[in-house]
Design an enzyme around this catalytic site. Structure first.
Site, PDB file in Angstrom:
ATOM      1  N   LYS A 180      -9.166   0.918  -5.969  1.00 56.87           N
ATOM      2  CA  LYS A 180      -9.918   0.542  -4.771  1.00 56.87           C
ATOM      3  C   LYS A 180     -10.748   1.738  -4.286  1.00 56.87           C
ATOM      4  CE  LYS A 180      -5.896   1.482  -1.795  1.00 56.87           C
ATOM      5  NZ  LYS A 180      -4.832   0.897  -0.966  1.00 56.87           N
ATOM      6  N   ASP A 239       0.867  -1.185   0.000  1.00 52.18           N
ATOM      7  CA  ASP A 239       0.000   0.000   0.000  1.00 52.18           C
ATOM      8  C   ASP A 239       0.901   1.232   0.000  1.00 52.18           C
ATOM      9  OD1 ASP A 239      -2.756  -0.965   0.154  1.00 52.18           O
ATOM     10  OD2 ASP A 239      -2.184  -1.779   2.092  1.00 52.18           O
ATOM     11  N   ASP A 246      -9.927  -7.126   0.208  1.00 52.76           N
ATOM     12  CA  ASP A 246      -9.254  -6.323   1.222  1.00 52.76           C
ATOM     13  C   ASP A 246      -8.847  -7.277   2.344  1.00 52.76           C
ATOM     14  OD1 ASP A 246      -8.204  -4.105   2.500  1.00 52.76           O
ATOM     15  OD2 ASP A 246     -10.017  -2.896   2.323  1.00 52.76           O
ATOM     16  N   HIS A 289     -11.802  -1.055   8.926  1.00 57.73           N
ATOM     17  CA  HIS A 289     -10.799  -1.706   9.766  1.00 57.73           C
ATOM     18  C   HIS A 289     -11.373  -2.021  11.146  1.00 57.73           C
ATOM     19  CE1 HIS A 289      -8.270   0.371   6.771  1.00 57.73           C
ATOM     20  NE2 HIS A 289      -7.395  -0.577   6.993  1.00 57.73           N
ATOM     21  N   ARG A 346       4.175   3.386   2.768  1.00 55.69           N
ATOM     22  CA  ARG A 346       4.852   2.472   3.698  1.00 55.69           C
ATOM     23  C   ARG A 346       6.350   2.737   3.803  1.00 55.69           C
ATOM     24  NH1 ARG A 346       0.221   1.568   6.042  1.00 55.69           N
ATOM     25  NH2 ARG A 346      -1.127   0.033   5.003  1.00 55.69           N
ATOM     26  N   ARG A 392      -7.055  10.717   1.005  1.00 56.33           N
ATOM     27  CA  ARG A 392      -6.562   9.676   0.090  1.00 56.33           C
ATOM     28  C   ARG A 392      -7.294   9.747  -1.249  1.00 56.33           C
ATOM     29  NH1 ARG A 392      -7.628   4.348   3.337  1.00 56.33           N
ATOM     30  NH2 ARG A 392      -6.526   3.362   1.587  1.00 56.33           N
TER      31      ARG A 392
END
Length: 352
Positions: free
Chosen positions: A162, A58, A246, A175, A66, A132
């Site tokens: 996505k 990601d 996911d 999440h 990351r 994002r």
């Protein structure tokens, strides 16, 4: 697709990654210390199997990047949307440069692909999506994402859009919860689905569905729904690329049962590869208990996501004038005077 605990492969991880059900590795910040270390880690992963395991990450920019030290800071995609409001042509060009820098640096370190771009609309309600997203307006999202994808392709990397069919309208974070989007299908068609539809027409190689329930369409989250993945995404929208679930460890996936039931449900619904992250015991449970034979068509879709051979290492990449110009352009985003439009003939999207 599994994750790793640290910056190098341990014996147990090597054994796990050789399991026939494993098809890829997703990397996180904990797996990164430096570009040289990352390149060595990806070499070790690729050496384990033939055909090679896919390596993804990601690496969107902004708060979801990351790898930091030694990599170009990528701004959140909302910055490109802000440039779009004043200079759409400049925004497209900058998005292309962002995609090129993002992908060229990852490919130089042996990463096959990134789970980007985010195609969700910025409705102003989702904290987990937020900046994002490129923009609130579907056409801006489609054009900026297309330019980003072309930049990634120029550097030898596939894009993964996505979170299908759109995560931006719900406040809950998948999440931590099971988000529910109560809108009618027609509302989605007129807004959130537009970027996905257009990016599919542009040749988007892969898609990740959302752990969101759209009860007006199906009672199951999109990533576990044959209605969304087979009837709508494949049959209606004509998508022929790969579908990644996911992370099955997320709370939004809990409605499908334990982790083995989640994996089976996602694959049965139409996913080509499922992600199990941040839970080694869950990953091992899937490998021990999942009875699944991968269809040949899924293997073919996934094979297209391997990074294009011939990527430069970082030293040679930094000596490349094209990369230097792109990195300079990326550094201008968010400043008071981003690079202004070139002639239409030099606009990467105007040429297609």
């Amino acid at each position: 697709m599994l994750d790793l605990s640290g910056t190098e492969l341990g014996p147990e991880e090597r054994e796990r990654l050789r399991h026939p059900l494993v098809g890829g590795v997703i990397l996180f910040a904990r797996n990164y210390a430096s570009p040289a270390q990352l390149a060595e880690l990806t070499r070790a992963i690729h050496a384990l199997r033939e055909p090679r395991l896919l390596i993804g990450v990601d690496h969107e920019g902004g708060r979801v990047q990351r790898f930091r030290e030694g990599f170009t800071p990528i701004p959140p995609m909302r910055r490109l949307g802000e440039v779009w409001d004043a200079h759409p042509q400049a925004a497209r060009r900058l998005a292309h440069q962002v995609g090129y820098v993002l992908a060229a640096e990852l490919r130089a370190c042996g990463v096959d692909f990134s789970f980007t771009p985010v195609l969700d609309l910025d409705w102003g309600t989702s904290g987990v999506i937020g900046d994002r997203a490129f923009h609130r307006h579907p056409q801006a999202v489609s054009e900026l994402a297309h330019a980003l994808m072309l930049g990634m392709k120029a550097a030898g990397m596939a894009a993964v859009g996505k979170h299908f069919p759109g995560h931006g309208h719900v406040a809950a974070d998948s999440h931590l919860a099971v988000p529910v989007d109560e809108r009618e299908r027609a509302d989605l068609d007129l807004a959130d689905l537009i970027p996905f539809r257009q990016m599919i027409d542009y040749g988007l190689p892969a898609i990740m569905p959302a752990h969101v329930i759209y009860p007006r369409v199906d009672a199951r989250p999109a990533g576990f729904s044959p209605v969304w993945l087979q009837q709508i995404l494949r049959a209606e929208l004509g998508f022929t690329g790969a579908i990644f679930s996911d992370d099955l460890s997320m709370e939004g996936a809990s409605v499908a049962g334990d982790v083995v039931a989640r994996a089976r449900a996602a694959l049965t619904a139409g996913c080509d590869m499922v992600l199990v992250c941040n839970d080694p015991q869950a990953a091992q449970a899937v490998l021990n208990r999942l009875d699944w034979t991968q269809p040949a068509v899924s293997l073919a879709r996934l094979a297209r996501l391997h990074g294009r051979p011939g990527a430069r290492d970082l030293t040679r990449l930094h000596e490349d004038p094209r990369y230097a110009a792109a990195m300079h352009a990326v550094g201008s985003i968010g400043g008071k005077t981003p690079e202004l439009p070139l002639n239409a003939s030099n606009d990467p999207c105007a040429q297609r």
